[in-house]
Motif scaffolding. Structure first.
Motif, PDB file in Angstrom:
ATOM      1  N   TYR A 316      60.318 -26.620  68.227  1.00 36.62           N
ATOM      2  CA  TYR A 316      59.165 -26.582  68.351  1.00 36.62           C
ATOM      3  C   TYR A 316      58.759 -25.515  69.437  1.00 36.62           C
ATOM      4  O   TYR A 316      57.622 -25.310  69.817  1.00 36.62           O
ATOM      5  CB  TYR A 316      58.447 -27.884  68.785  1.00 36.62           C
ATOM      6  N   GLY A 317      59.701 -24.807  69.836  1.00 35.22           N
ATOM      7  CA  GLY A 317      59.488 -23.667  70.809  1.00 35.22           C
ATOM      8  C   GLY A 317      59.159 -23.888  72.241  1.00 35.22           C
ATOM      9  O   GLY A 317      58.467 -23.028  73.106  1.00 35.22           O
ATOM     10  N   PHE A 318      59.691 -24.847  72.799  1.00 34.64           N
ATOM     11  CA  PHE A 318      59.395 -25.237  74.117  1.00 34.64           C
ATOM     12  C   PHE A 318      60.549 -24.768  75.089  1.00 34.64           C
ATOM     13  O   PHE A 318      61.575 -24.574  74.503  1.00 34.64           O
ATOM     14  CB  PHE A 318      59.277 -26.908  74.357  1.00 34.64           C
ATOM     15  N   ILE A 319      60.121 -24.468  76.367  1.00 35.75           N
ATOM     16  CA  ILE A 319      60.867 -24.089  77.268  1.00 35.75           C
ATOM     17  C   ILE A 319      60.941 -25.176  78.470  1.00 35.75           C
ATOM     18  O   ILE A 319      59.949 -25.512  78.762  1.00 35.75           O
ATOM     19  CB  ILE A 319      60.621 -22.860  78.175  1.00 35.75           C
ATOM     20  N   PHE A 320      62.398 -25.594  78.836  1.00 33.99           N
ATOM     21  CA  PHE A 320      62.338 -26.880  79.673  1.00 33.99           C
ATOM     22  C   PHE A 320      62.560 -26.538  81.058  1.00 33.99           C
ATOM     23  O   PHE A 320      63.369 -25.603  81.377  1.00 33.99           O
ATOM     24  CB  PHE A 320      63.529 -27.684  79.288  1.00 33.99           C
ATOM     25  N   VAL A 321      61.828 -27.061  82.067  1.00 33.37           N
ATOM     26  CA  VAL A 321      61.888 -26.754  83.401  1.00 33.37           C
ATOM     27  C   VAL A 321      62.435 -27.945  84.227  1.00 33.37           C
ATOM     28  O   VAL A 321      61.897 -29.162  83.931  1.00 33.37           O
ATOM     29  CB  VAL A 321      60.684 -26.392  83.864  1.00 33.37           C
ATOM     30  N   ASP A 322      63.581 -27.817  84.954  1.00 33.75           N
ATOM     31  CA  ASP A 322      64.198 -28.985  85.533  1.00 33.75           C
ATOM     32  C   ASP A 322      63.546 -29.243  86.682  1.00 33.75           C
ATOM     33  O   ASP A 322      63.595 -28.587  87.511  1.00 33.75           O
ATOM     34  CB  ASP A 322      65.809 -28.757  85.329  1.00 33.75           C
ATOM     35  N   SER A 323      62.964 -30.543  86.601  1.00 36.85           N
ATOM     36  CA  SER A 323      62.577 -30.963  88.108  1.00 36.85           C
ATOM     37  C   SER A 323      63.648 -31.223  89.112  1.00 36.85           C
ATOM     38  O   SER A 323      63.151 -31.594  90.209  1.00 36.85           O
ATOM     39  CB  SER A 323      61.617 -32.350  87.701  1.00 36.85           C
ATOM     40  N   ARG A 324      64.733 -31.351  88.585  1.00 37.35           N
ATOM     41  CA  ARG A 324      65.847 -31.726  89.433  1.00 37.35           C
ATOM     42  C   ARG A 324      65.722 -33.181  90.308  1.00 37.35           C
ATOM     43  O   ARG A 324      65.705 -33.213  91.411  1.00 37.35           O
ATOM     44  CB  ARG A 324      66.036 -30.401  90.473  1.00 37.35           C
ATOM     45  N   THR A 325      65.456 -34.072  89.400  1.00 35.79           N
ATOM     46  CA  THR A 325      65.390 -35.621  90.000  1.00 35.79           C
ATOM     47  C   THR A 325      66.886 -36.024  90.101  1.00 35.79           C
ATOM     48  O   THR A 325      67.090 -37.134  90.597  1.00 35.79           O
ATOM     49  CB  THR A 325      64.721 -36.344  89.156  1.00 35.79           C
ATOM     50  N   SER A 326      68.091 -35.300  89.747  1.00 41.84           N
ATOM     51  CA  SER A 326      69.211 -35.767  89.973  1.00 41.84           C
ATOM     52  C   SER A 326      70.397 -34.485  90.294  1.00 41.84           C
ATOM     53  O   SER A 326      69.954 -33.593  89.790  1.00 41.84           O
ATOM     54  CB  SER A 326      69.952 -36.400  88.492  1.00 41.84           C
ATOM     55  N   ALA A 327      71.152 -34.798  91.345  1.00 44.51           N
ATOM     56  CA  ALA A 327      71.988 -33.792  91.781  1.00 44.51           C
ATOM     57  C   ALA A 327      72.904 -33.598  90.651  1.00 44.51           C
ATOM     58  O   ALA A 327      73.763 -32.580  90.916  1.00 44.51           O
ATOM     59  CB  ALA A 327      72.818 -34.163  93.166  1.00 44.51           C
ATOM     60  N   ASP A 328      72.999 -34.454  89.758  1.00 43.98           N
ATOM     61  CA  ASP A 328      74.226 -34.458  88.785  1.00 43.98           C
ATOM     62  C   ASP A 328      73.629 -33.798  87.571  1.00 43.98           C
ATOM     63  O   ASP A 328      74.216 -33.949  86.391  1.00 43.98           O
ATOM     64  CB  ASP A 328      74.845 -35.518  88.431  1.00 43.98           C
ATOM     65  N   THR A 329      72.576 -33.117  87.366  1.00 43.91           N
ATOM     66  CA  THR A 329      71.945 -32.705  86.441  1.00 43.91           C
ATOM     67  C   THR A 329      72.849 -31.830  85.614  1.00 43.91           C
ATOM     68  O   THR A 329      73.627 -30.866  86.273  1.00 43.91           O
ATOM     69  CB  THR A 329      70.812 -31.798  86.819  1.00 43.91           C
ATOM     70  N   GLN A 330      72.702 -31.998  84.420  1.00 39.62           N
ATOM     71  CA  GLN A 330      73.582 -31.177  83.366  1.00 39.62           C
ATOM     72  C   GLN A 330      72.807 -30.155  82.326  1.00 39.62           C
ATOM     73  O   GLN A 330      73.073 -29.495  81.629  1.00 39.62           O
ATOM     74  CB  GLN A 330      74.135 -31.938  82.256  1.00 39.62           C
ATOM     75  N   VAL A 331      71.511 -29.992  82.628  1.00 38.54           N
ATOM     76  CA  VAL A 331      70.627 -28.944  82.295  1.00 38.54           C
ATOM     77  C   VAL A 331      71.007 -27.441  82.223  1.00 38.54           C
ATOM     78  O   VAL A 331      71.012 -26.929  81.434  1.00 38.54           O
ATOM     79  CB  VAL A 331      69.226 -29.187  82.944  1.00 38.54           C
ATOM     80  N   PRO A 332      71.728 -27.168  83.415  1.00 37.32           N
ATOM     81  CA  PRO A 332      72.340 -25.657  83.236  1.00 37.32           C
ATOM     82  C   PRO A 332      73.225 -25.540  82.223  1.00 37.32           C
ATOM     83  O   PRO A 332      73.141 -24.468  81.478  1.00 37.32           O
ATOM     84  CB  PRO A 332      72.953 -25.531  84.715  1.00 37.32           C
ATOM     85  N   ILE A 333      74.015 -26.561  81.694  1.00 38.99           N
ATOM     86  CA  ILE A 333      75.092 -26.027  80.959  1.00 38.99           C
ATOM     87  C   ILE A 333      74.510 -26.289  79.452  1.00 38.99           C
ATOM     88  O   ILE A 333      74.812 -25.400  78.641  1.00 38.99           O
ATOM     89  CB  ILE A 333      76.132 -27.532  80.929  1.00 38.99           C
ATOM     90  N   ILE A 334      73.519 -27.246  79.314  1.00 37.75           N
ATOM     91  CA  ILE A 334      72.921 -27.412  77.924  1.00 37.75           C
ATOM     92  C   ILE A 334      72.094 -26.237  77.642  1.00 37.75           C
ATOM     93  O   ILE A 334      72.147 -25.586  76.743  1.00 37.75           O
ATOM     94  CB  ILE A 334      72.169 -28.670  77.909  1.00 37.75           C
TER      95      ILE A 334
END
Length: 413
Positions: A316-334
């Motif tokens: 649907y054309g969204f861009i995700f912004v990581d609020s970084r609520t966890s030090a173990d965030t996997q968002v950079p990899i995905i």
């Protein structure tokens, strides 16, 4: 005398034939008993048609009971078979003694049954193997002591080696993860020079008209992040129309959240369910492009869950912004997997509601923007937070340009 000797020579054979007949009768009786026992056992373990037979093999209790029954019957059958063999041997010897009286003394001995002739059941073999492996037994002599040392020592050294390997692996993984995180930070955050530093201030949890007024009163280009439309926040789509630029504050599952929002996306949620929710957001907020997470410490640290979410966001054309609520965030990899820029907040302004702490965090955000040329801060529509922003408006404008997120997206691409 002749009649007496004749009588004496005949009686042993008659007695022996009587013994043989008795033994044969006993054998036949034992055979009939064993057959009856088999039939009785079959009757005892028979199952009704309605009973679920899978329970016998899936339930550990039922499985143990059936194995115990089977081993008991096998033992009984083995005993009866051994008794039969002994009795048959005895009858053969008695017959032979009639033919050869001289060898009768030697052959009348009951033959020893070797342990090898009786094959133990599979269950017994497993138990024996486990006992031997746990507690090996040795005789009290010198040679066996040396054998015991030779067998036990290698196992101890092997255990030490395994423990050392297991200790070394986590250290290596920790070092590699630290290197990866440092490399990611270097790749993600670029230094921009020659321009006035730019600061994005996202205001999360926007859901009411009061929140909108608090943001607009500052006169700065603060970025509101609205909750999706729910029964608790039904007016967010109409409130968002008052802004040139805004975001969606998407609730994701947290590690510790006793009262999650009804629209919270969970880690075990299917792609179809996630797709339905993201599609509804796109219908309610037609011009929106950026989404950041509300809570989500559990969700963002789960690669599989983030992969499903990114798949729907891309659709649907969204861009995700990581609020970084966890030090173990996997968002950079995905994000890298889907060829999307990884965007994350740098500073939380109001983790503490104390005025001094909020001011200190605001100064940290300005310093970060000066260091890299841009930075992202997250705050909330609270009285003390807005008071600090309003009081320090001149200080903010002097040092940085407050901009919308879409104005610095080029630095992340």
């Amino acid at each position: 005398m002749l009649s007496f000797s004749h009588f004496y020579s005949v009686t042993p054979k008659q007695n022996e034939t009587i013994i043989v007949n008795e033994n044969i009768q006993k054998l036949s009786q034992n055979e009939t008993k064993s057959e009856n026992n088999k039939q009785n056992f079959k009757k005892n373990i028979s199952f009704s048609k309605d009973e679920n037979l899978t329970k016998i093999f899936t339930d550990p209790k039922n499985k143990d009971e059936t194995v115990a029954l089977s081993t008991q019957t096998q033992n009984k059958q083995q005993k009866t078979q051994s008794d039969k063999n002994v009795q048959k041997e005895q009858t053969k010897i008695i017959y032979k003694s009639q033919q050869n009286p001289e060898k009768s003394k030697q052959e009348l001995k009951i033959p020893e049954i070797k342990k090898e002739q009786i094959s133990p059941s599979k269950d017994k073999i497993i138990i024996a193997d486990t006992n031997v492996s746990k507690k090996p037994k040795f005789e009290n002599n010198n040679t066996n002591k040396t054998e015991q040392e030779n067998i036990i020592k290698p196992t101890i050294t092997q255990e030490k080696q395994d423990s050392n390997i297991s200790k070394e692996k986590p250290k290596q993984n920790q070092k590699e993860s630290k290197k990866d995180s440092k490399q990611q930070k270097k790749d993600i955050k670029k230094h921009i020079k020659g321009e006035k530093p730019k600061l994005v201030i996202i205001i999360d949890d926007v859901a009411t008209k009061e929140h909108v007024k608090m943001i607009q009163k500052t006169g700065l280009k603060l970025t509101p992040s609205f909750f999706p439309k729910t029964t608790a926040s039904p007016n967010t789509p109409s409130l968002a129309r008052d802004f040139q630029f805004y975001m969606i504050h998407l609730p994701l599952q947290a590690k510790f959240d006793k009262n999650p929002m009804p629209t919270t996306i969970k880690t075990d949620e299917s792609y179809d369910s996630i797709d339905k929710k993201i599609s509804q957001i796109k219908q309610d907020f037609k011009n929106v492009k950026y989404i950041n997470n509300h809570t989500g410490s559990k969700f963002t640290s789960n690669q599989t869950a983030m992969d499903r979410l990114y798949k729907a966001l891309n659709k649907y054309g969204f861009i995700f912004v990581d609020s970084r609520t966890s030090a173990d965030t996997q968002v950079p990899i995905i994000a890298k997997k889907y060829n999307n820029p990884y965007i994350s907040r740098d500073i939380f302004l109001d983790d503490s509601n104390e005025l001094q702490n909020i001011k200190a965090q605001l100064d940290n955000a300005i310093a970060k923007a000066k260091k890299y040329g841009y930075a992202i801060a997250i705050a909330h529509p609270r009285k003390n937070t807005m008071q600090i922003i309003n009081q320090n408006k001149d200080h903010i404008i002097k040092n940085v340009d407050v901009v919308y997120l879409n104005e610095i997206i080029k630095y992340y691409e």
